[in-house]
Design an enzyme around this catalytic site. Structure first.
Site, short mmCIF file in Angstrom:
data_model
loop_
_atom_site.label_atom_id
_atom_site.label_comp_id
_atom_site.label_asym_id
_atom_site.label_seq_id
_atom_site.Cartn_x
_atom_site.Cartn_y
_atom_site.Cartn_z
N SER A 298 0.80 -1.21 0.00
CA SER A 298 0.00 0.00 0.00
C SER A 298 0.85 1.27 0.00
CB SER A 298 -0.96 -0.04 1.19
OG SER A 298 -1.96 0.94 1.09
N ASP A 309 9.77 5.37 -10.60
CA ASP A 309 9.36 5.96 -11.88
C ASP A 309 10.13 7.23 -12.20
OD1 ASP A 309 7.60 3.91 -12.23
OD2 ASP A 309 5.77 5.13 -12.12
N LYS A 323 -0.85 -4.25 -3.12
CA LYS A 323 -2.14 -3.68 -2.69
C LYS A 323 -2.26 -2.27 -3.25
CE LYS A 323 -4.98 -2.29 1.16
NZ LYS A 323 -5.08 -0.90 0.65
#
Length: 440
Positions: A298, A309, A323
């Site tokens: 999460s 990224d 998740k």
């Protein structure tokens, strides 16, 4: 047998696997219920009355209704649930990161509560509680027969209220009784230490204290090691089950100067939210390695995905939990609260990790000790019954082994990260090239 893998803070934080957002409104549905819906509700009422009248033992009405509500919610996905007033209060304590308690980290051993360590400066430490002490009685009540959670609940309590513990200590000829006055305990959401010329930051959970703890850790490590000698940082997100969305955004922002951190998308396009970084990197752009494993879920995955990224950090370890859903906490007044999955989140490159997880740039497996071989230590969203199938999910699923040794010298993933930053190991993924950052 000692339950080594289940550590709790006495009166403190129990890791929540859900990423939480909060709302004060009732999230009123846009669609009115039709006649068929009311017909089904009538069937439910009929069954409820028949159970009350004819079940072999007289049932508790409150329990019947709560279980019926939870049955409805858990049929949606594993992370939606109903919390009664007591559960909702516990959840608020967990996310706040501070509570009225003693300040000891504990586990269970031979049916007694064993003190792992008293936190520095807390009531327990000042009262003389030592690591290794066994708690045999709490306010005169035997601990044997209680679960660890029940014992922890008994050690919680209002600030300034006293509690008596009966301790069994190795070398002592008789039990030791100590009276401790509860105080405000702030759970250290981030633990940090210097690993020679590298700063090590382990984020345990994402509570209201996390960003402040992280900022404090970065400042103290920079001062301790020295700005000119500091080679970089390791951000350890292993075994971190998640927590507050805003704290995941703040932690990501601590290492980023600009760009999207995460976006959330609900059922309606109008519910899309985008969260971006503000100028300023707290580490002055020092090299950064992020550690993840099957216990990273999460909010942890939001941070790892954003830094990966943007090519701000190299991610090392094994596949994360996967998740990628957002749970909104909807208060129900004195009736508790509703935890409802209302959106999915996406990394800056627009990738959903639901049921997939974050794939590390460099895969490093952790050696498992012999006594744990054969046990199922793997964790992943894709293994949960009824989970929401992610758009990126495939037959490989998500998750991996969730294990971190307590001894840093036996920690293969940490060792690899330290050697990478020091240049003792080389890999094309380190240092990452910001020019190759994925579009967002």
């Amino acid at each position: 047998m000692m339950r080594k893998l289940s550590l709790l803070f006495a009166g403190g934080l129990i890791g929540a696997a859900s990423m939480l957002a909060f709302t004060g409104d009732g999230m009123i549905s846009a669609n009115a219920a039709g006649s068929d819906t009311y017909k089904q509700l009538s069937i439910f009422g009929d069954i409820f009355e028949r159970v009350r009248a004819n079940y072999v033992e007289e049932p508790n009405d409150k329990d019947l209704i709560e279980n019926a509500i939870n049955g409805m919610l858990t049929s949606l996905d594993p992370h939606s649930s109903y919390m009664n007033a007591e559960d909702a209060a516990d959840m608020r304590t967990q996310t706040k990161g501070e509570f009225g308690g003693l300040g000891i980290e504990v586990t269970m051993e031979d049916e007694l509560v064993k003190v792992i360590t008293p936190m520095f400066g807390t009531p327990a430490e000042k009262a003389g509680v030592l690591a290794g002490d066994l708690i045999a009685e709490i306010d005169g009540e035997e601990v044997r027969g209680l679960t660890l959670e029940q014992a922890v609940d008994k050690m919680r309590g209002p600030i300034d209220s006293p509690i008596e513990l009966t301790l069994l200590r190795e070398g002592a000829d008789k039990p030791i009784k100590v009276t401790i006055v509860r105080d405000i305990i702030k759970v250290q959401a981030v633990r940090f230490r210097a690993e020679g010329d590298i700063g090590y930051l382990r984020v345990m959970s994402f509570t209201e204290q996390t960003f402040d703890n992280l900022q404090d850790g970065i400042e103290k490590l920079t001062e301790e090691i020295g700005e000119d000698k500091l080679k970089g940082f390791v951000l350890d997100l292993r075994l971190n089950p998640g927590g507050l969305l805003d704290q995941a955004i703040n932690v990501s922002d601590a290492f980023l100067d600009k760009g999207l951190i995460v976006s959330t998308r609900g059922r309606d396009d109008r519910d899309t939210r985008r969260y971006s970084a503000r100028p300023g990197d707290l580490t002055n752009d020092k090299p950064l390695v992020v550690l993840i494993n099957g216990g990273s879920a999460s909010a942890s995955e939001i941070v790892a995905g954003a830094l990966q990224d943007h090519r701000r950090a190299t991610v090392v370890g094994t596949q994360s939990f996967g998740k990628g859903s957002v749970q909104t906490i909807i208060p129900l007044g004195e009736n508790g609260a509703l935890r409802l999955t209302t959106a999915l989140y996406y990394t800056p490159a627009g990738i959903s990790i639901q049921g997939k997880g974050i794939t590390p740039d460099i895969k490093v497996d952790q050696t498992i000790p012999e006594e744990l071989l054969g046990r199922d230590l793997s964790r992943g969203e894709s293994d949960l019954r009824g989970h929401i199938t992610g758009v990126e999910e495939d037959d490989n699923g998500s998750g991996s082994i969730a294990y971190v040794p307590q001894d840093p010298e036996k920690d293969d993933q940490l060792t690899y990260a330290l050697e990478l930053i020091r240049g003792e190991k080389t890999d094309p993924h380190f240092p990452p090239d910001p020019a190759t950052a994925l579009p967002n």
